[in-house]
Design an enzyme around this catalytic site. Structure first.
Site, PDB file in Angstrom:
ATOM      1  N   GLU A  89      30.384  22.742  36.683  1.00  0.00           N
ATOM      2  CA  GLU A  89      31.771  23.248  36.720  1.00  0.00           C
ATOM      3  C   GLU A  89      31.730  24.699  36.257  1.00  0.00           C
ATOM      4  O   GLU A  89      31.155  25.003  35.212  1.00  0.00           O
ATOM      5  CB  GLU A  89      32.614  22.388  35.767  1.00  0.00           C
ATOM      6  CG  GLU A  89      34.062  22.815  35.659  1.00  0.00           C
ATOM      7  CD  GLU A  89      34.822  21.926  34.670  1.00  0.00           C
ATOM      8  OE1 GLU A  89      34.270  20.881  34.213  1.00  0.00           O
ATOM      9  OE2 GLU A  89      35.953  22.305  34.319  1.00  0.00           O
TER      10      GLU A  89
ATOM     11  N   ASN B 115      34.246  25.464  41.230  1.00  0.00           N
ATOM     12  CA  ASN B 115      35.335  26.064  40.472  1.00  0.00           C
ATOM     13  C   ASN B 115      36.606  25.460  41.076  1.00  0.00           C
ATOM     14  O   ASN B 115      37.093  25.937  42.109  1.00  0.00           O
ATOM     15  CB  ASN B 115      35.345  27.587  40.606  1.00  0.00           C
ATOM     16  CG  ASN B 115      36.483  28.189  39.781  1.00  0.00           C
ATOM     17  OD1 ASN B 115      37.372  27.467  39.311  1.00  0.00           O
ATOM     18  ND2 ASN B 115      36.457  29.502  39.604  1.00  0.00           N
TER      19      ASN B 115
ATOM     20  N   ALA C 241      43.070  25.486  39.632  1.00  0.00           N
ATOM     21  CA  ALA C 241      44.042  24.725  38.839  1.00  0.00           C
ATOM     22  C   ALA C 241      43.888  23.214  39.004  1.00  0.00           C
ATOM     23  O   ALA C 241      44.365  22.450  38.159  1.00  0.00           O
ATOM     24  CB  ALA C 241      45.455  25.160  39.213  1.00  0.00           C
TER      25      ALA C 241
ATOM     26  N   HIS D 154      33.990  28.224  35.666  1.00  0.00           N
ATOM     27  CA  HIS D 154      35.251  28.975  35.592  1.00  0.00           C
ATOM     28  C   HIS D 154      34.951  30.436  35.304  1.00  0.00           C
ATOM     29  O   HIS D 154      34.137  30.734  34.421  1.00  0.00           O
ATOM     30  CB  HIS D 154      36.153  28.420  34.494  1.00  0.00           C
ATOM     31  CG  HIS D 154      36.532  27.009  34.744  1.00  0.00           C
ATOM     32  ND1 HIS D 154      37.474  26.663  35.674  1.00  0.00           N
ATOM     33  CD2 HIS D 154      36.068  25.854  34.222  1.00  0.00           C
ATOM     34  CE1 HIS D 154      37.573  25.347  35.714  1.00  0.00           C
ATOM     35  NE2 HIS D 154      36.729  24.828  34.848  1.00  0.00           N
TER      36      HIS D 154
ATOM     37  N   PRO E  90      42.016  26.232  44.778  1.00  0.00           N
ATOM     38  CA  PRO E  90      43.209  26.977  45.186  1.00  0.00           C
ATOM     39  C   PRO E  90      43.337  28.364  44.543  1.00  0.00           C
ATOM     40  O   PRO E  90      43.024  28.536  43.364  1.00  0.00           O
ATOM     41  CB  PRO E  90      44.373  26.078  44.740  1.00  0.00           C
ATOM     42  CG  PRO E  90      43.784  25.082  43.818  1.00  0.00           C
ATOM     43  CD  PRO E  90      42.340  24.938  44.181  1.00  0.00           C
ATOM     44  N   ASN E  91      43.784  29.275  45.361  1.00  0.00           N
ATOM     45  CA  ASN E  91      44.103  30.661  44.993  1.00  0.00           C
ATOM     46  C   ASN E  91      42.882  31.556  44.775  1.00  0.00           C
ATOM     47  O   ASN E  91      43.025  32.761  44.623  1.00  0.00           O
ATOM     48  CB  ASN E  91      45.026  30.718  43.764  1.00  0.00           C
ATOM     49  CG  ASN E  91      46.352  30.034  44.039  1.00  0.00           C
ATOM     50  OD1 ASN E  91      47.017  30.367  45.011  1.00  0.00           O
ATOM     51  ND2 ASN E  91      46.727  29.068  43.220  1.00  0.00           N
TER      52      ASN E  91
ATOM     53  N   ARG F 199      44.417  40.599  42.475  1.00  0.00           N
ATOM     54  CA  ARG F 199      45.395  40.574  41.374  1.00  0.00           C
ATOM     55  C   ARG F 199      44.694  40.131  40.100  1.00  0.00           C
ATOM     56  O   ARG F 199      43.607  39.570  40.150  1.00  0.00           O
ATOM     57  CB  ARG F 199      46.513  39.557  41.687  1.00  0.00           C
ATOM     58  CG  ARG F 199      47.501  39.987  42.750  1.00  0.00           C
ATOM     59  CD  ARG F 199      48.534  38.889  42.970  1.00  0.00           C
ATOM     60  NE  ARG F 199      49.139  38.472  41.697  1.00  0.00           N
ATOM     61  CZ  ARG F 199      49.174  37.208  41.244  1.00  0.00           C
ATOM     62  NH1 ARG F 199      48.665  36.248  41.943  1.00  0.00           N
ATOM     63  NH2 ARG F 199      49.733  36.928  40.088  1.00  0.00           N
TER      64      ARG F 199
ATOM     65  N   TYR G  16      40.225  38.000  35.953  1.00  0.00           N
ATOM     66  CA  TYR G  16      39.201  37.492  36.880  1.00  0.00           C
ATOM     67  C   TYR G  16      38.235  38.560  37.390  1.00  0.00           C
ATOM     68  O   TYR G  16      37.340  38.241  38.177  1.00  0.00           O
ATOM     69  CB  TYR G  16      39.899  36.812  38.070  1.00  0.00           C
ATOM     70  CG  TYR G  16      40.762  35.634  37.670  1.00  0.00           C
ATOM     71  CD1 TYR G  16      40.181  34.499  37.105  1.00  0.00           C
ATOM     72  CD2 TYR G  16      42.146  35.652  37.829  1.00  0.00           C
ATOM     73  CE1 TYR G  16      40.957  33.412  36.715  1.00  0.00           C
ATOM     74  CE2 TYR G  16      42.933  34.576  37.455  1.00  0.00           C
ATOM     75  CZ  TYR G  16      42.332  33.460  36.899  1.00  0.00           C
ATOM     76  OH  TYR G  16      43.097  32.389  36.517  1.00  0.00           O
TER      77      TYR G  16
HETATM   78  O1  CA2 Z   1      38.842  30.807  35.372  1.00  0.00           O
HETATM   79  C1  CA2 Z   1      38.769  30.189  36.438  1.00  0.00           C
HETATM   80  O2  CA2 Z   1      37.862  30.335  37.239  1.00  0.00           O
HETATM   81  C2  CA2 Z   1      39.916  29.233  36.832  1.00  0.00           C
HETATM   82  O3  CA2 Z   1      39.322  28.095  37.450  1.00  0.00           O
HETATM   83  C3  CA2 Z   1      40.783  29.984  37.821  1.00  0.00           C
HETATM   84  C4  CA2 Z   1      42.053  29.238  38.227  1.00  0.00           C
HETATM   85  C5  CA2 Z   1      42.798  28.724  36.996  1.00  0.00           C
HETATM   86  O4  CA2 Z   1      43.887  27.917  37.399  1.00  0.00           O
HETATM   87  C6  CA2 Z   1      41.890  27.925  36.069  1.00  0.00           C
HETATM   88  O5  CA2 Z   1      42.637  27.530  34.940  1.00  0.00           O
HETATM   89  C7  CA2 Z   1      40.711  28.760  35.632  1.00  0.00           C
HETATM   90  C8  CA2 Z   1      42.984  30.148  39.014  1.00  0.00           C
HETATM   91  C9  CA2 Z   1      42.383  30.768  40.213  1.00  0.00           C
HETATM   92  C10 CA2 Z   1      43.331  31.802  40.742  1.00  0.00           C
HETATM   93  O6  CA2 Z   1      42.570  32.949  41.036  1.00  0.00           O
HETATM   94  C11 CA2 Z   1      43.221  34.110  41.287  1.00  0.00           C
HETATM   95  C12 CA2 Z   1      42.466  35.252  41.210  1.00  0.00           C
HETATM   96  C13 CA2 Z   1      43.037  36.474  41.429  1.00  0.00           C
HETATM   97  C14 CA2 Z   1      44.377  36.552  41.771  1.00  0.00           C
HETATM   98  C15 CA2 Z   1      45.128  35.417  41.850  1.00  0.00           C
HETATM   99  C16 CA2 Z   1      44.549  34.194  41.631  1.00  0.00           C
END
Ligand code: CA2
Length: 149
Positions: A99, A75, A78, A101, A11-12, A19, A24
């Protein structure tokens, strides 16, 4: 037949590059997909690159590839920190699971420190930015090569 690596994004992650670049990076998910495709082709693999905001679609994709893929790179976003259902699906997998991240989850909020998925993953990458996906592809390619040697 070309061996396939499944790359799953939770998700996301469709918002990547739009953002929070300080966490990221600035690349979009389409950029990451293009990089993965190019490296996989170089190494002789096909990839199926997917993103979903729905837990069941991630589970269905794992089921689809649980025996046939050369490996699964996931990946889970959340869902990493919440999903016993994704863990159960991965536990039914007979192929290597990495996995991955983008951020270093261990340097972030405490709720990100625990991963259900890590209970099954053969390897975990965190904090390598989007380069982590490339590292994971190289590792799976290496494992597949050893298996056929
Ligand atoms: O660090 C990672 O890749 C995560 O899997 C990313 C997840 C987070 O919940 C994990 O704890 C760590 C969140 C992905 C959301 O990605 C976005 C990227 C840019 C803008 C908004 C969201």
């Amino acid at each position: 037949m070309t061996e396939t690596i499944l790359i799953l994004n939770g998700p996301n992650l469709n918002l990547l590059g739009t953002r929070q670049p300080h966490i990221y990076g600035g690349e979009t998910l389409a950029d990451v997909e293009a990089q993965c495709r190019s490296l996989a082709a170089e190494l002789g693999f096909a990839i199926d690159f997917r993103q979903s905001n729905r837990e069941y679609e991630i589970i269905d994709a794992i089921h689809e590839y649980r025996i046939t893929a050369s490996g699964i790179i996931i990946n889970p976003g959340a869902f990493t920190h919440t999903s016993v259902a994704i863990l159960d699906a991965l536990n039914a997998c007979e192929v290597p699971v990495i996995e991955c991240h983008i951020s270093n989850v261990h340097r972030r909020e405490e709720f990100r420190h625990y991963s259900y998925v890590s209970l099954r993953a053969d390897g975990v990458l965190a904090g390598f930015g989007t380069h982590g996906y490339q590292l994971a592809i190289r590792h799976i390619a290496q494992l597949a090569k050893k298996e056929t040697a």
